[in-house]
Design an enzyme around this catalytic site. Structure first.
Site, PDB file in Angstrom:
ATOM      1  N   GLU A 213      -1.317  -0.825   2.070  1.00 52.94           N
ATOM      2  CA  GLU A 213      -1.604  -2.184   2.536  1.00 52.94           C
ATOM      3  C   GLU A 213      -3.076  -2.361   2.834  1.00 52.94           C
ATOM      4  OE1 GLU A 213      -1.948  -5.509   5.608  1.00 52.94           O
ATOM      5  OE2 GLU A 213      -2.608  -3.446   5.699  1.00 52.94           O
ATOM      6  N   GLU A 214      -3.666  -1.345   3.460  1.00 54.44           N
ATOM      7  CA  GLU A 214      -5.043  -1.475   3.963  1.00 54.44           C
ATOM      8  C   GLU A 214      -6.090  -1.570   2.849  1.00 54.44           C
ATOM      9  OE1 GLU A 214      -5.684  -2.216   6.874  1.00 54.44           O
ATOM     10  OE2 GLU A 214      -4.123  -1.436   8.189  1.00 54.44           O
TER      11      GLU A 214
HETATM   12 ZN   LIG Z   1      -1.610  -3.901   9.271  1.00 54.15          ZN
END
Ligand SMILES: [Zn+2]
Length: 362
Positions: A213-214
């Site tokens: 996600e990051e």
């Molecule tokens: Zn997050």
């Protein structure tokens, strides 16, 4: 009844390493905690998809928490034995200097310290600047490159994570640790699956731990293909804004004020009926909550809500102080209120409700 002790689960998840693309340890913890209550499968990027046993009919509900954390990667090792590195996810130079890290090498963990030119050697102008990551280095105490690589085992591509132990603060309801963004979200879907294990639900429930996600909500993009949900709830550890320097009247993420229901960020404008459903549920169950309109940032919702013809998606998040740094701070009241809201939402998400969200004809 859930068999999970929240603080133990948070500690275990927070202390574990899960840099983007290397979330295996988190995946294992998730699998252990849903054993017997959900069937696990994986997308080809490494996201874990836990489909709750029981519940064969009704809309598919996706609970999403990303397993990765902001981290670093070894770029090169200098002749003198210093590690030059690159960030995985958003970091700010101010929070990084003189912090301890752990380099995950093929030969095991190597401790290091993020260094830079000491203040004594900086000119007046340099002292005012935020140090750039490309100017920093990690000191592993090696005498040269040969020792760092051949003896310690450090190699380009190794992952680097903050060295931080989960900590109970003086008030034991307040806890601190690394990676609450987003191990808090992971813990929430794991606990919700456990809490609802013995209930009849009007839906098919999935807890999904996504990868990467990051670095741009990459795992959510592939995981949502596997689940193909009708409604999605993104669970996050979202930045608090209640510390000195903020205008209190403008605060939308205060500790002890309950989960944030995010009604806007630059990556997603949620389904309006779903926002209403979430806030009505919070109100009718007397769960404290706060509304967040974020002018920056984004979540897995970015990838999930535009899947296929579109998925009604919402972000629910307890406020967390100091995310994207070595330590974050969470109040367990906020966590528990978020969990309760999540459970109440899942209980109510039936076929009629899910269809109502996407009924644009009336
Ligand atoms: Zn997050």
């Amino acid at each position: 009844m859930s068999r999970i002790v929240t603080k133990d689960l948070l500690a275990q998840l927070s202390n574990a390493a899960g840099s983007p693309g290397a979330e295996g340890d988190i995946r294992t913890i998730v699998r252990q905690h849903v054993e017997g209550i959900a069937a696990c499968s994986y997308d080809k990027m490494g996201s874990i998809i836990c489909r709750r046993h029981g519940g064969k009919t009704g809309p598919k509900i996706l609970l999403d928490g990303h397993m990765d954390e902001v981290a670093f990667i070894v770029r090169l090792i200098t002749k003198e034995g210093f590690i030059k590195f690159h960030n995985l996810g958003g970091w700010w130079g101010h929070t990084m200097l003189a912090q301890r890290v752990v380099i995950k090498t093929m030969n095991g963990d190597v401790p290091g310290i993020i260094g830079a030119k000491p203040v004594h050697h900086l000119g007046a102008d340099e002292r005012k600047k935020v140090q750039e990551i490309k100017e920093m280095f990690i000191d592993v105490g090696a005498k040269d490159r040969q020792e760092a690589m051949d003896v310690f085992g450090v190699a380009p591509g190794d992952r680097i994570i903050p060295h931080t132990e989960f900590l109970e603060m003086k008030n034991p309801r307040v806890v601190s640790g690394k990676a609450f963004d987003d191990r808090v979200g992971v813990a929430l879907f794991v606990e919700a699956l456990n809490a609802l294990a013995d209930e009849e639900l009007p839906n098919v429930l999935y807890g999904v731990g996504t990868v990467q996600e990051e670095v741009g909500t990459r795992g959510a993009k592939t995981a949502v293909e596997m689940v193909d949900p009708d409604v999605a709830i993104i669970l996050e550890g979202s930045p608090a804004d209640d510390t000195p320097g903020f205008v209190r009247e403008e605060s939308q993420g205060q500790l002890r004020h309950g989960p944030q229901i995010r009604i806007f960020d630059p990556t997603m404008i949620p389904n309006r009926k779903l926002i209403q459903f979430v806030s009505d549920t919070a109100k009718s169950c007397e769960i404290p909550h706060q509304v967040a309109v974020r002018t920056s940032g984004g979540t897995d919702g970015r990838s999930v809500h535009v899947h296929k013809a579109g998925i009604p998606t919402i972000v629910i998040a307890p406020p967390v102080r100091y995310i994207h740094g070595h330590v974050s701070l969470l109040h367990l009241d906020d966590y528990e209120h978020t969990l309760r809201l999540l459970i109440e939402l899942v209980r109510r998400l039936d076929e009629t409700t899910a269809r109502m969200f996407v009924d644009y004809a009336h």
